[in-house]
Write an enzyme that holds these catalytic residues in place. Structure first.
Site, PDB file in Angstrom:
ATOM      1  N   ARG A  89      11.693   3.887   3.497  1.00 19.57           N
ATOM      2  CA  ARG A  89      11.293   2.866   4.490  1.00 19.57           C
ATOM      3  C   ARG A  89      12.534   2.052   4.818  1.00 19.57           C
ATOM      4  O   ARG A  89      13.206   1.545   3.922  1.00 19.57           O
ATOM      5  CB  ARG A  89      10.190   1.963   3.936  1.00 19.57           C
ATOM      6  CG  ARG A  89       9.910   0.792   4.865  1.00 19.57           C
ATOM      7  CD  ARG A  89       8.669   0.040   4.513  1.00 19.57           C
ATOM      8  NE  ARG A  89       7.473   0.794   4.848  1.00 19.57           N
ATOM      9  CZ  ARG A  89       6.239   0.282   4.829  1.00 19.57           C
ATOM     10  NH1 ARG A  89       6.044  -0.976   4.475  1.00 19.57           N
ATOM     11  NH2 ARG A  89       5.203   1.021   5.151  1.00 19.57           N
ATOM     12  N   HIS A 110       5.469   5.919  11.438  1.00 15.19           N
ATOM     13  CA  HIS A 110       4.996   5.824  10.050  1.00 15.19           C
ATOM     14  C   HIS A 110       3.992   6.982   9.898  1.00 15.19           C
ATOM     15  O   HIS A 110       2.781   6.775   9.863  1.00 15.19           O
ATOM     16  CB  HIS A 110       4.326   4.460   9.869  1.00 15.19           C
ATOM     17  CG  HIS A 110       3.975   4.101   8.456  1.00 15.19           C
ATOM     18  ND1 HIS A 110       4.104   4.969   7.401  1.00 15.19           N
ATOM     19  CD2 HIS A 110       3.481   2.940   7.945  1.00 15.19           C
ATOM     20  CE1 HIS A 110       3.702   4.344   6.290  1.00 15.19           C
ATOM     21  NE2 HIS A 110       3.324   3.132   6.596  1.00 15.19           N
ATOM     22  N   LYS A 125      26.203  -3.681  -1.374  1.00 18.72           N
ATOM     23  CA  LYS A 125      27.669  -3.658  -1.506  1.00 18.72           C
ATOM     24  C   LYS A 125      28.323  -3.022  -0.288  1.00 18.72           C
ATOM     25  O   LYS A 125      29.529  -2.848  -0.249  1.00 18.72           O
ATOM     26  CB  LYS A 125      28.066  -2.852  -2.755  1.00 18.72           C
ATOM     27  CG  LYS A 125      27.500  -3.374  -4.053  1.00 18.72           C
ATOM     28  CD  LYS A 125      27.970  -2.481  -5.200  1.00 18.72           C
ATOM     29  CE  LYS A 125      27.320  -2.877  -6.495  1.00 18.72           C
ATOM     30  NZ  LYS A 125      27.572  -1.864  -7.543  1.00 18.72           N
ATOM     31  N   ARG A 130       0.796  -1.220   0.000  1.00 16.04           N
ATOM     32  CA  ARG A 130       0.000   0.000   0.000  1.00 16.04           C
ATOM     33  C   ARG A 130       0.831   1.274   0.000  1.00 16.04           C
ATOM     34  O   ARG A 130       0.573   2.202  -0.761  1.00 16.04           O
ATOM     35  CB  ARG A 130      -0.909   0.058   1.246  1.00 16.04           C
ATOM     36  CG  ARG A 130      -2.200  -0.658   1.126  1.00 16.04           C
ATOM     37  CD  ARG A 130      -2.625  -1.144   2.497  1.00 16.04           C
ATOM     38  NE  ARG A 130      -1.694  -2.182   2.900  1.00 16.04           N
ATOM     39  CZ  ARG A 130      -1.848  -3.467   2.604  1.00 16.04           C
ATOM     40  NH1 ARG A 130      -2.913  -3.866   1.998  1.00 16.04           N
ATOM     41  NH2 ARG A 130      -0.945  -4.364   2.947  1.00 16.04           N
ATOM     42  N   THR A 131       1.802   1.322   0.898  1.00 16.95           N
ATOM     43  CA  THR A 131       2.523   2.587   1.073  1.00 16.95           C
ATOM     44  C   THR A 131       3.253   2.967  -0.216  1.00 16.95           C
ATOM     45  O   THR A 131       3.118   4.080  -0.722  1.00 16.95           O
ATOM     46  CB  THR A 131       3.507   2.499   2.261  1.00 16.95           C
ATOM     47  OG1 THR A 131       2.769   2.088   3.407  1.00 16.95           O
ATOM     48  CG2 THR A 131       4.179   3.832   2.528  1.00 16.95           C
TER      49      THR A 131
HETATM   50  C1  NCD Z   1       2.041  -1.068   8.249  1.00 15.77           C
HETATM   51  C2  NCD Z   1       3.538  -0.862   8.330  1.00 15.77           C
HETATM   52  O1  NCD Z   1       4.264  -1.120   7.380  1.00 15.77           O
HETATM   53  O2  NCD Z   1       3.940  -0.401   9.387  1.00 15.77           O
HETATM   54  N1  NCD Z   1       1.593  -1.232   6.945  1.00 15.77           N
HETATM   55  C3  NCD Z   1       1.295  -0.134   6.178  1.00 15.77           C
HETATM   56  O3  NCD Z   1       2.147   0.668   5.873  1.00 15.77           O
HETATM   57  N2  NCD Z   1       0.020   0.051   5.848  1.00 15.77           N
HETATM   58  C4  NCD Z   1       1.497  -2.055   9.193  1.00 15.77           C
HETATM   59  C5  NCD Z   1       2.071  -3.431   9.254  1.00 15.77           C
HETATM   60  O4  NCD Z   1       2.986  -3.792   8.515  1.00 15.77           O
HETATM   61  O5  NCD Z   1       1.584  -4.205  10.085  1.00 15.77           O
END
Ligand code: NCD
Length: 329
Positions: free
Chosen positions: A120, A148, A99, A69-70
């Site tokens: 991320r 997040h 590397k 999703r993100t």
């Molecule tokens: C979450 C995350 O990556 O922190 N997912 C997301 O971005 N919607 C929640 C999760 O992974 O449980």
């Protein structure tokens, strides 16, 4: 014209005025989904898009952890508003990190190719560290068990959209409250709203950090930590459920502690029986992905808002990118 700059943690979003701006822009972004537009709407889409300089703006997605999703919602958001995208989905394996390149070096280089970096990374604090070295805005898309923030913003947008308010709420947070970064970002965001009560319901091994509770109490937020899910669901306006974050259950040799995971998984499950205890005007949320903490039978309940919540991610990220790259009045 102000610009948003780095988006690292939700403590940045204290002011109601800023949230109101972000949320009204997010709602306006839905215009792009309409199939036939009148002349004024075409004009408005033009204004909502990124302003055209000599070239298209570019967003780099640097993801060292899995995402559906993100990453997709950021990428589609950027493309819809007229930008372009560079992306690596498994940066730990496919970028020069494999590397041995350091995060600061990668960030310095990618900043030369992109106008904004969505990061991320498995380490808590990595987004803040990246921001110190970056020539372009960093958007934290999850720093390990840290925060997040854009997820929490779309979560609060969803609450406001579904319930018509972002104050005077009782929010029950259920599941992995220790490692769940979306929970951390959401509570820091809620801490600045009025009339909030938060209930924490978690297996003891993944309980909420005491410092977070202290922070909330200092802000005058009513906090309750309990094992009694059934009591909490009867009262809550928002039931926010999370996955047990198995990937954080690492033993010292780096392998997953399956025993600990088994003790935490399945302790709290939202099924029809639990949903039946909830008020008619409440909602069920989940950042997704879900494993088994919400039974599929609950999906048909009109209070199940998690797929609408995921859809909102696109609009909120379109608005955020516009506010980062072009700014806002
Ligand atoms: C979450 C995350 O990556 O922190 N997912 C997301 O971005 N919607 C929640 C999760 O992974 O449980």
């Amino acid at each position: 014209m102000a610009k948003l700059g780095h988006i690292l943690e939700t403590q940045q979003f204290k002011e109601k005025e800023l949230l109101d701006k972000l949320f009204s822009l997010s709602t306006e972004m839905k215009l792009f989904d309409k199939t036939s537009l009148i002349k004024e709407e075409v004009q408005r889409c033009e204004e909502l898009s990124l302003s055209k300089g000599s070239r298209k703006k570019i967003m780099a997605c640097l993801f060292y952890e899995p995402s559906t999703r993100t990453r997709f919602s950021f990428e589609t958001a950027m493309k819809i508003i007229g930008g372009d995208v560079l992306s690596t989905e498994s940066a730990g394996h496919f970028s020069s990190a494999a590397k041995g390149e350091s995060l600061p070096d990668t960030i310095k280089v990618v900043g030369g190719y992109a106008d904004v970096i969505v990061l991320r990374h498995p380490e808590e604090g990595s987004a803040k560290r990246a921001a110190r070295y970056s020539s372009v805005p960093i958007i934290n898309a999850g720093d390990g068990p840290g925060q997040h923030p854009t997820q929490a913003l779309l979560d609060l947008y969803t609450i406001n959209d579904e319930l018509g308010r972002m104050d005077e709420l009782e929010v029950a947070l259920v599941g992995d409250l220790k490692y769940g970064r979306t929970v951390h970002s959401l509570v820091y965001l809620l801490a600045h709203r009025k009339g909030i009560k938060i209930d924490f319901v978690a297996p003891p091994e993944v309980a909420i950090h005491p410092e977070i509770k202290k922070y909330l109490q200092k802000k005058g937020i009513e906090v309750e930590e309990t094992k009694e899910l059934e009591d909490v669901v009867r009262r809550a306006d928002v039931l926010y459920v999370t996955r047990i974050q198995k990937e954080r259950f690492k033993k010292s040799d780096g392998t997953i502690d399956e025993e600990k995971y088994k003790r935490c998984r399945g302790v709290y499950v939202i099924d029809e029986r639990i949903a039946d205890l909830m008020r008619a005007d409440s909602i069920i949320m989940h950042p997704l992905p879900r494993i088994d903490e919400i039974a599929q039978e609950v999906d048909k309940d009109k209070r199940a808002a998690y797929f609408r919540q995921a859809a909102n991610g696109k609009y909120v990220r379109m608005a955020l990118l516009k506010m980062v790259l072009d700014g806002y009045e």
